[in-house]
Design a protein around this motif. Structure first.
Motif, PDB file in Angstrom:
ATOM      1  N   THR A 182     -23.606  35.535  36.361  1.00 17.00           N
ATOM      2  CA  THR A 182     -24.153  35.624  37.145  1.00 17.00           C
ATOM      3  C   THR A 182     -22.227  35.478  37.653  1.00 17.00           C
ATOM      4  O   THR A 182     -22.129  36.807  37.996  1.00 17.00           O
ATOM      5  CB  THR A 182     -24.484  34.562  38.232  1.00 17.00           C
ATOM      6  OG1 THR A 182     -24.383  33.497  37.765  1.00 17.00           O
ATOM      7  CG2 THR A 182     -25.690  34.783  38.207  1.00 17.00           C
ATOM      8  N   SER A 183     -21.647  34.895  36.723  1.00 18.87           N
ATOM      9  CA  SER A 183     -19.951  35.233  37.196  1.00 18.87           C
ATOM     10  C   SER A 183     -20.215  36.740  36.739  1.00 18.87           C
ATOM     11  O   SER A 183     -18.758  37.526  37.437  1.00 18.87           O
ATOM     12  CB  SER A 183     -19.753  34.064  36.177  1.00 18.87           C
ATOM     13  OG  SER A 183     -20.048  34.436  34.810  1.00 18.87           O
ATOM     14  N   LEU A 184     -20.747  37.012  35.572  1.00 18.73           N
ATOM     15  CA  LEU A 184     -20.060  38.171  34.832  1.00 18.73           C
ATOM     16  C   LEU A 184     -20.325  39.776  36.006  1.00 18.73           C
ATOM     17  O   LEU A 184     -19.523  40.718  36.500  1.00 18.73           O
ATOM     18  CB  LEU A 184     -20.674  38.614  33.559  1.00 18.73           C
ATOM     19  CG  LEU A 184     -19.959  39.579  32.567  1.00 18.73           C
ATOM     20  CD1 LEU A 184     -18.018  39.926  32.701  1.00 18.73           C
ATOM     21  CD2 LEU A 184     -20.724  40.041  31.687  1.00 18.73           C
ATOM     22  N   ILE A 185     -21.723  39.449  36.642  1.00 16.26           N
ATOM     23  CA  ILE A 185     -22.018  40.154  37.448  1.00 16.26           C
ATOM     24  C   ILE A 185     -21.295  40.375  38.921  1.00 16.26           C
ATOM     25  O   ILE A 185     -20.521  41.351  38.979  1.00 16.26           O
ATOM     26  CB  ILE A 185     -24.136  39.568  38.167  1.00 16.26           C
ATOM     27  CG1 ILE A 185     -24.559  40.138  37.090  1.00 16.26           C
ATOM     28  CG2 ILE A 185     -24.275  40.696  39.107  1.00 16.26           C
ATOM     29  CD1 ILE A 185     -25.918  39.606  37.219  1.00 16.26           C
ATOM     30  N   ALA A 186     -20.627  39.505  39.267  1.00 17.02           N
ATOM     31  CA  ALA A 186     -20.002  39.352  40.013  1.00 17.02           C
ATOM     32  C   ALA A 186     -18.097  39.377  39.929  1.00 17.02           C
ATOM     33  O   ALA A 186     -18.171  40.058  40.232  1.00 17.02           O
ATOM     34  CB  ALA A 186     -20.244  37.412  40.904  1.00 17.02           C
ATOM     35  N   LYS A 187     -17.780  39.487  38.852  1.00 21.62           N
ATOM     36  CA  LYS A 187     -16.619  39.937  38.335  1.00 21.62           C
ATOM     37  C   LYS A 187     -16.620  41.668  38.763  1.00 21.62           C
ATOM     38  O   LYS A 187     -16.054  42.341  39.060  1.00 21.62           O
ATOM     39  CB  LYS A 187     -16.245  39.617  37.306  1.00 21.62           C
ATOM     40  CG  LYS A 187     -14.417  40.077  36.662  1.00 21.62           C
ATOM     41  CD  LYS A 187     -14.658  39.430  35.621  1.00 21.62           C
ATOM     42  CE  LYS A 187     -13.493  40.834  34.956  1.00 21.62           C
ATOM     43  NZ  LYS A 187     -12.697  39.464  33.300  1.00 21.62           N
ATOM     44  N   LYS A 188     -17.937  42.414  38.266  1.00 22.87           N
ATOM     45  CA  LYS A 188     -17.473  43.333  38.049  1.00 22.87           C
ATOM     46  C   LYS A 188     -18.283  43.924  39.581  1.00 22.87           C
ATOM     47  O   LYS A 188     -17.579  45.865  39.633  1.00 22.87           O
ATOM     48  CB  LYS A 188     -18.718  43.488  37.025  1.00 22.87           C
ATOM     49  CG  LYS A 188     -19.152  45.655  36.765  1.00 22.87           C
ATOM     50  CD  LYS A 188     -20.275  45.636  35.704  1.00 22.87           C
ATOM     51  CE  LYS A 188     -20.309  47.476  35.693  1.00 22.87           C
ATOM     52  NZ  LYS A 188     -18.885  48.456  35.521  1.00 22.87           N
ATOM     53  N   ALA A 189     -18.711  42.978  40.469  1.00 23.33           N
ATOM     54  CA  ALA A 189     -19.134  43.278  41.706  1.00 23.33           C
ATOM     55  C   ALA A 189     -18.011  44.214  42.842  1.00 23.33           C
ATOM     56  O   ALA A 189     -17.766  44.465  43.802  1.00 23.33           O
ATOM     57  CB  ALA A 189     -20.698  42.885  41.845  1.00 23.33           C
ATOM     58  N   GLY A 190     -17.013  42.818  42.410  1.00 25.80           N
ATOM     59  CA  GLY A 190     -15.648  42.807  43.095  1.00 25.80           C
ATOM     60  C   GLY A 190     -15.798  41.340  44.113  1.00 25.80           C
ATOM     61  O   GLY A 190     -15.436  41.898  44.864  1.00 25.80           O
ATOM     62  N   ILE A 191     -17.462  41.101  43.859  1.00 25.77           N
ATOM     63  CA  ILE A 191     -17.434  39.958  44.761  1.00 25.77           C
ATOM     64  C   ILE A 191     -17.476  37.918  43.920  1.00 25.77           C
ATOM     65  O   ILE A 191     -17.332  37.937  42.939  1.00 25.77           O
ATOM     66  CB  ILE A 191     -18.721  39.719  45.730  1.00 25.77           C
ATOM     67  CG1 ILE A 191     -19.447  39.897  44.639  1.00 25.77           C
ATOM     68  CG2 ILE A 191     -18.681  40.935  45.980  1.00 25.77           C
ATOM     69  CD1 ILE A 191     -20.980  39.892  44.870  1.00 25.77           C
TER      70      ILE A 191
ATOM     71  N   ARG B 272     -24.641  43.343  49.367  1.00 23.83           N
ATOM     72  CA  ARG B 272     -26.602  43.995  48.351  1.00 23.83           C
ATOM     73  C   ARG B 272     -26.435  44.756  46.667  1.00 23.83           C
ATOM     74  O   ARG B 272     -26.926  44.902  45.726  1.00 23.83           O
ATOM     75  CB  ARG B 272     -27.533  44.062  48.665  1.00 23.83           C
ATOM     76  CG  ARG B 272     -28.804  44.178  48.227  1.00 23.83           C
ATOM     77  CD  ARG B 272     -29.674  43.720  49.230  1.00 23.83           C
ATOM     78  NE  ARG B 272     -31.351  43.952  48.875  1.00 23.83           N
ATOM     79  CZ  ARG B 272     -31.795  42.887  48.950  1.00 23.83           C
ATOM     80  NH1 ARG B 272     -31.609  41.840  48.989  1.00 23.83           N
ATOM     81  NH2 ARG B 272     -33.561  42.820  48.491  1.00 23.83           N
ATOM     82  N   SER B 273     -25.975  46.173  47.312  1.00 25.26           N
ATOM     83  CA  SER B 273     -25.686  47.315  47.111  1.00 25.26           C
ATOM     84  C   SER B 273     -24.586  47.074  45.585  1.00 25.26           C
ATOM     85  O   SER B 273     -25.037  47.717  44.510  1.00 25.26           O
ATOM     86  CB  SER B 273     -25.506  48.350  47.797  1.00 25.26           C
ATOM     87  OG  SER B 273     -26.337  49.138  48.502  1.00 25.26           O
ATOM     88  N   LYS B 274     -23.736  46.673  45.934  1.00 22.41           N
ATOM     89  CA  LYS B 274     -22.798  46.510  44.676  1.00 22.41           C
ATOM     90  C   LYS B 274     -22.911  45.469  43.207  1.00 22.41           C
ATOM     91  O   LYS B 274     -23.069  45.895  42.496  1.00 22.41           O
ATOM     92  CB  LYS B 274     -21.153  45.399  45.359  1.00 22.41           C
ATOM     93  CG  LYS B 274     -20.776  46.493  46.188  1.00 22.41           C
ATOM     94  CD  LYS B 274     -19.155  45.338  46.157  1.00 22.41           C
ATOM     95  CE  LYS B 274     -18.897  46.377  47.170  1.00 22.41           C
ATOM     96  NZ  LYS B 274     -17.204  45.703  48.339  1.00 22.41           N
ATOM     97  N   ILE B 275     -24.278  44.283  43.871  1.00 20.05           N
ATOM     98  CA  ILE B 275     -24.661  43.846  42.967  1.00 20.05           C
ATOM     99  C   ILE B 275     -25.840  43.958  42.379  1.00 20.05           C
ATOM    100  O   ILE B 275     -25.578  44.034  40.880  1.00 20.05           O
ATOM    101  CB  ILE B 275     -24.785  42.196  43.916  1.00 20.05           C
ATOM    102  CG1 ILE B 275     -24.268  41.372  44.231  1.00 20.05           C
ATOM    103  CG2 ILE B 275     -26.543  41.293  42.976  1.00 20.05           C
ATOM    104  CD1 ILE B 275     -25.066  39.927  45.437  1.00 20.05           C
ATOM    105  N   LEU B 276     -26.073  44.719  43.127  1.00 18.25           N
ATOM    106  CA  LEU B 276     -27.545  45.460  42.159  1.00 18.25           C
ATOM    107  C   LEU B 276     -27.021  46.569  41.762  1.00 18.25           C
ATOM    108  O   LEU B 276     -28.156  46.327  40.153  1.00 18.25           O
ATOM    109  CB  LEU B 276     -28.237  46.451  42.871  1.00 18.25           C
ATOM    110  CG  LEU B 276     -29.098  45.003  44.168  1.00 18.25           C
ATOM    111  CD1 LEU B 276     -29.800  46.263  44.706  1.00 18.25           C
ATOM    112  CD2 LEU B 276     -30.022  45.001  42.987  1.00 18.25           C
ATOM    113  N   ASP B 277     -25.551  47.394  41.795  1.00 17.02           N
ATOM    114  CA  ASP B 277     -25.208  48.524  41.092  1.00 17.02           C
ATOM    115  C   ASP B 277     -24.853  47.681  39.606  1.00 17.02           C
ATOM    116  O   ASP B 277     -25.111  48.153  38.376  1.00 17.02           O
ATOM    117  CB  ASP B 277     -23.874  48.727  41.472  1.00 17.02           C
ATOM    118  CG  ASP B 277     -24.983  50.455  42.838  1.00 17.02           C
ATOM    119  OD1 ASP B 277     -26.514  50.317  42.802  1.00 17.02           O
ATOM    120  OD2 ASP B 277     -24.315  50.534  43.881  1.00 17.02           O
ATOM    121  N   ALA B 278     -24.284  46.718  40.331  1.00 16.83           N
ATOM    122  CA  ALA B 278     -23.434  45.503  38.693  1.00 16.83           C
ATOM    123  C   ALA B 278     -24.123  45.330  37.913  1.00 16.83           C
ATOM    124  O   ALA B 278     -23.989  45.457  36.749  1.00 16.83           O
ATOM    125  CB  ALA B 278     -22.085  45.046  39.281  1.00 16.83           C
ATOM    126  N   ALA B 279     -25.591  44.975  38.269  1.00 14.37           N
ATOM    127  CA  ALA B 279     -26.600  44.103  37.419  1.00 14.37           C
ATOM    128  C   ALA B 279     -26.711  45.436  36.538  1.00 14.37           C
ATOM    129  O   ALA B 279     -27.578  44.693  35.665  1.00 14.37           O
ATOM    130  CB  ALA B 279     -27.220  43.383  37.670  1.00 14.37           C
TER     131      ALA B 279
END
Length: 207
Positions: free
Chosen positions: A38-47, A17-24
């Motif tokens: 959202t694909s870019l958010i996931a890529k940056k978050a590493g998930i 959750r924190s990874k998603i929020l930080d990346a977004a």
């Protein structure tokens, strides 16, 4: 003789959750909510992209979480510092500390100030859930200052709104929106001194 060595405690890694929020937050600040899939958010978050939707049903829910929690943090920190002032006249030091904090968290500032303009429902929610509650706390603070004879007795709602608005406008700078280099320490100091002076003494010349 064996010496006891306490185990070194390692900080827990950030959860998804924190990874998603930080990346977004970073991506929304750099390229805007609408231009961030959202694909870019996931890529940056590493998930995996599907992991996002375990925590947030839609991309808009990520924005809502960021902006509402961001405003809570910004205003709570301000009001907390106000409550810890040694004197009701030490507004300048509070504003200076908060301005430095705001400019060191530029991504959060951009998302909180900029994105809410394009989402009326989010803007309304911020006012209802965050700003209105913070206003009541600020009113109580300034009412106490008036009761103690430090501030002259005027409408506390007006005083609280002026103070929070002054603080908000200071953060809503060209640098915040454009990503250009921020104010120098000298420029920030001049702004802080001017804001606190106007808030405490007004703009009319003394007779």
């Amino acid at each position: 003789m064996r010496l006891f060595r306490p185990a070194i405690r390692e900080e827990a890694p950030p959860d998804n959750r924190s990874k998603i929020l930080d990346a977004a937050q970073h991506l929304f600040a750099q390229q805007g909510f609408g231009n961030t899939p959202t694909s870019l958010i996931a890529k940056k978050a590493g998930i995996a992209e599907g992991t996002i939707f375990r925590y947030f049903p839609t991309k808009k829910d990520i924005l809502v979480e960021l902006v509402t929690s961001g405003w809570v943090t910004i205003l709570t920190d301000l009001l907390t510092e106000l409550s810890q002032m040694a004197s009701y006249t030490h507004v300048e030091s509070v504003l200076r500390n908060r301005m430095i904090h705001l400019h060191s968290n530029m991504d959060l500032m951009k998302v909180c100030f900029f994105e809410a303009q394009f989402h009326p429902d989010l803007r309304d929610r911020i006012h209802e859930d965050v700003i209105n509650r913070m206003m009541s706390v600020a009113e109580d603070f300034f009412q106490t200052a008036m009761d103690r004879g430090v501030y002259r007795k005027i409408n506390t709602k007006v005083v609280a709104r002026i103070f929070l608005g002054m603080f908000t406008i200071a953060g809503f700078s060209q640098q915040t929106m454009s990503g250009a280099p921020g104010m120098s320490l000298l420029e920030m100091d001049d702004m802080v001194r001017g804001l606190s002076d106007i808030f405490l003494h007004g703009v009319l010349a003394k007779a």
